[in-house]
Motif scaffolding. Structure first.
Motif, PDB file in Angstrom:
ATOM      1  N   THR A  10       0.835  -1.203   0.000  1.00  0.00           N
ATOM      2  CA  THR A  10       0.000   0.000   0.000  1.00  0.00           C
ATOM      3  C   THR A  10       0.869   1.252   0.000  1.00  0.00           C
ATOM      4  O   THR A  10       1.971   1.261   0.554  1.00  0.00           O
ATOM      5  CB  THR A  10      -0.936   0.053   1.226  1.00  0.00           C
ATOM      6  N   ILE A  11       0.354   2.282  -0.633  1.00  0.00           N
ATOM      7  CA  ILE A  11       0.954   3.615  -0.605  1.00  0.00           C
ATOM      8  C   ILE A  11      -0.149   4.538  -0.111  1.00  0.00           C
ATOM      9  O   ILE A  11      -1.223   4.614  -0.716  1.00  0.00           O
ATOM     10  CB  ILE A  11       1.436   4.048  -2.000  1.00  0.00           C
ATOM     11  N   THR A  12       0.107   5.214   1.014  1.00  0.00           N
ATOM     12  CA  THR A  12      -0.929   6.037   1.635  1.00  0.00           C
ATOM     13  C   THR A  12      -0.503   7.502   1.687  1.00  0.00           C
ATOM     14  O   THR A  12       0.566   7.827   2.195  1.00  0.00           O
ATOM     15  CB  THR A  12      -1.250   5.538   3.057  1.00  0.00           C
ATOM     16  N   LEU A  13      -1.352   8.346   1.166  1.00  0.00           N
ATOM     17  CA  LEU A  13      -1.201   9.795   1.224  1.00  0.00           C
ATOM     18  C   LEU A  13      -2.090  10.304   2.349  1.00  0.00           C
ATOM     19  O   LEU A  13      -3.289  10.009   2.376  1.00  0.00           O
ATOM     20  CB  LEU A  13      -1.644  10.422  -0.103  1.00  0.00           C
ATOM     21  N   ALA A  14      -1.518  11.050   3.290  1.00  0.00           N
ATOM     22  CA  ALA A  14      -2.294  11.719   4.335  1.00  0.00           C
ATOM     23  C   ALA A  14      -2.212  13.209   4.083  1.00  0.00           C
ATOM     24  O   ALA A  14      -1.139  13.754   3.809  1.00  0.00           O
ATOM     25  CB  ALA A  14      -1.745  11.378   5.713  1.00  0.00           C
TER      26      ALA A  14
END
Length: 136
Positions: A10-14
């Motif tokens: 997963t690649i998560t942008l916050a």
């Protein structure tokens, strides 16, 4: 071929503070040092006005998650195989929000090492041999 052992990727942008009314586009590129001419649009989503949010690319399942809930399939046909042999890359976003962080999470099933299996097997045979010797 480690891709078959991947449990999750997963690649998560916050981020927060998007008040543009426009979708946030997410791009991936395999070449971190270039001008990113090979970049591919993999997701696009219009987050809620001014909310704190996360957009997660679930590469294994080819899904985009908004705050943990499914919202769309990934674009561009990106799969775990696209990451084989890559030791760096680029994730790019639209610029109309405050970027808090980007995280990449990879989970891999342990791959048994043939030497370890051989050692374990020979140790078990040795124990059975000792047991037979002392039971007689």
């Amino acid at each position: 071929d480690y891709a078959s052992y991947v449990e999750y990727l997963t690649i998560t942008l916050a981020g927060h503070g998007d008040n543009s009314g426009k979708a946030i586009d997410i791009y991936l590129s395999k070449d971190a040092a270039s001008d990113h001419a090979d970049r591919v649009l993999v997701a696009s989503y219009d987050v809620a006005y001014a909310d704190t949010f996360t957009l997660t690319l679930d590469i294994l399942n080819s899904e985009l998650l908004y705050n943990g809930s499914y919202v769309a399939d990934l674009l561009g046909g990106v799969t775990t195989n696209d990451f084989i042999g890559i030791d760096s890359g680029y994730v790019g976003y639209g610029c109309h929000f405050w970027h808090d962080s980007t995280t990449i999470d990879v989970g891999v099933n342990p791959v048994p090492i043939p030497g370890a299996a051989l050692l374990l097997g020979s140790g078990l045979l040795g124990l059975f041999g000792l047991r037979r010797k002392y039971i007689k």
